[in-house]
Design an enzyme around this catalytic site. Structure first.
Site: not given
Length: 319
Positions: A155, A219, A255
Site C-alpha cells: 500500500d 485506495k 479500497k
C-alpha cells in the site's frame, strides 16, 4: 494476480509526455459534486433483508484488511492480529477469514508467521507512509524490503505535494517504479489521501493517474487525516474503475480506508459497489475495507443474526 502492465493497455499513449498526461487528466469530465453526493446518499438508504444481511456481513468480513499502523506496534500485537484475521470468531469456525493483515514493513515477518497456511494475505504500507515525504530511492528501498520479507501486497502513498502542484509525471513515474519494485510477488494499492486532494475533480484525476500507472487497487486514505473514506469519494473512485475497465479491459480494485466502523457503514459501501461498478467487484480480490474496529462490529452483528441477541463486551477481542 497483478493487472496488466501500464504499457500494455489501450490508454498507454496518454502518459507519453507531461503535456499529453496533463491534457488527458484535465480533459476528464468535471464532477457534479451535488449530484455525486446525492447519489451516494440515496444509495446509502437502501435496506436489505435478513438473509441478504447475513451474506453481506460475511462478504464484508472477507474484505477487511485488518490493520495496525501504530508506532507502538509489537511483534506480539501483530501475531495476535494475524490470529484474529485467520479466525475472527474462534467460537464459530464458519466465520470467514479476513482478506489481509496490514502492517508496517518491519512487522511483515511476524504477520507472515501468524497467517501461515491460511488464505489471509500480508499487506504492508510503504513509500514513507503516511506522508510520502522521502526521496524515491528511500521509497523503493522501503518497498523492496517489504516484498523481500514476504509482503503479498504493498500500500503506497502518492506524493500529494507533487500532485497538487500539477507535477503529474512525477507522481506517475513513482507509481510505475513502485509497481516494478513489487514485481510479480505483490499487488499494488495506491493511496491518494483524498482528504488532502481538496476537490472531487482532483480525486477523479488521481484515480485515473493511478490506474494508468499500473495500480492494482486505488485506495482513498491512510486513515491518518481528518477526512478519510466517504460514500461520495468512494462512489467517484468506483465510477473511475468501471470506466477504466470499459476503455482498457483492465480491472482495478478499490479500497476505502479510515472511518468505516459499523456494519451499517460497510453495507452502504457494498451497495455502492454493486450499483456502480457491478457484481464483478463484489469479491475481496477487487474490493477491500481498510479498517480495524469494523471487524468487531461485523462479528457482533453476525452473532446477533445467529442467536437473536447481542453479545457482551467481551465477545470480541479489543485490537
Amino acid at each position: 494476480m497483478p493487472t496488466t502492465a501500464p504499457t500494455a493497455h489501450a490508454l498507454a499513449d496518454v502518459a507519453a509526455s507531461d503535456s499529453t498526461l496533463r491534457r488527458f487528466l484535465h480533459g476528464l469530465p468535471g464532477v457534479d459534486a451535488v449530484g455525486l453526493e446525492a447519489r451516494a446518499a440515496s444509495l446509502g438508504t437502501r435496506s436489505i433483508k435478513t438473509t441478504a444481511k447475513a451474506y453481506a456481513i460475511d462478504l464484508a468480513i472477507s474484505m477487511v484488511d485488518l490493520t495496525t499502523l501504530e508506532g507502538a506496534d509489537t511483534p506480539g500485537k501483530v501475531r495476535a492480529l494475524g490470529a484474529k484475521a485467520v479466525h475472527p470468531d474462534p467460537t464459530d469456525r464458519t466465520t470467514p477469514a479476513t482478506a489481509a493483515v496490514c502492517v508496517y514493513p518491519d512487522m511483515v515477518p511476524a504477520a507472515k508467521e501468524a497467517v501461515a497456511g491460511s488464505s489471509v494475505k500480508v499487506a504492508s504500507v510503504a513509500t514513507a507512509f503516511p506522508a510520502g515525504r522521502a526521496p524515491i530511492a528511500v521509497k523503493l528501498a522501503d518497498v523492496r524490503e517489504a516484498v523481500a520479507a514476504g509482503a503479498d501486497e504493498i500500500d503506497m502513498v502518492i506524493d500529494r505535494g507533487a500532485f497538487l502542484a500539477g507535477n503529474y509525471v512525477k507522481v506517475y513515474d513513482e507509481i510505475v517504479a513502485v509497481r516494478e519494485a513489487c514485481g510479480t510477488a505483490a499487488r499494488l494499492k495506491v493511496i491518494f489521501e483524498t482528504g488532502e486532494l481538496s476537490t472531487y475533480d482532483n480525486i477523479r484525476r488521481a484515480s485515473w493517474l493511478g490506474m494508468l500507472a499500473g495500480a492494482d487497487f486505488i485506495k482513498t486514505s491512510t486513515g491518518k487525516v481528518a477526512v478519510n473514506a466517504t460514500p461520495a469519494n468512494t462512489l467517484l473512485m468506483l465510477e473511475a474503475v468501471r470506466d477504466f475497465r470499459a476503455q482498457t479491459g483492465v480491472q482495478v480494485g478499490v479500497k476505502p480506508a479510515g472511518g468505516i466502523r459499523t456494519t451499517k457503514d460497510a453495507v452502504k459501501f457494498l451497495v455502492l459497489v454493486n450499483e456502480t461498478a457491478g457484481e464483478d467487484w463484489l469479491d475481496n480480490h477487487w474490493f477491500r475495507f481498510g479498517a480495524s474496529s469494523l471487524l468487531n462490529d461485523l462479528l457482533m452483528q453476525r452473532q446477533k443474526l445467529a442467536t437473536g441477541r447481542y453479545s457482551g463486551p467481551d465477545y470480541v477481542t479489543v485490537d
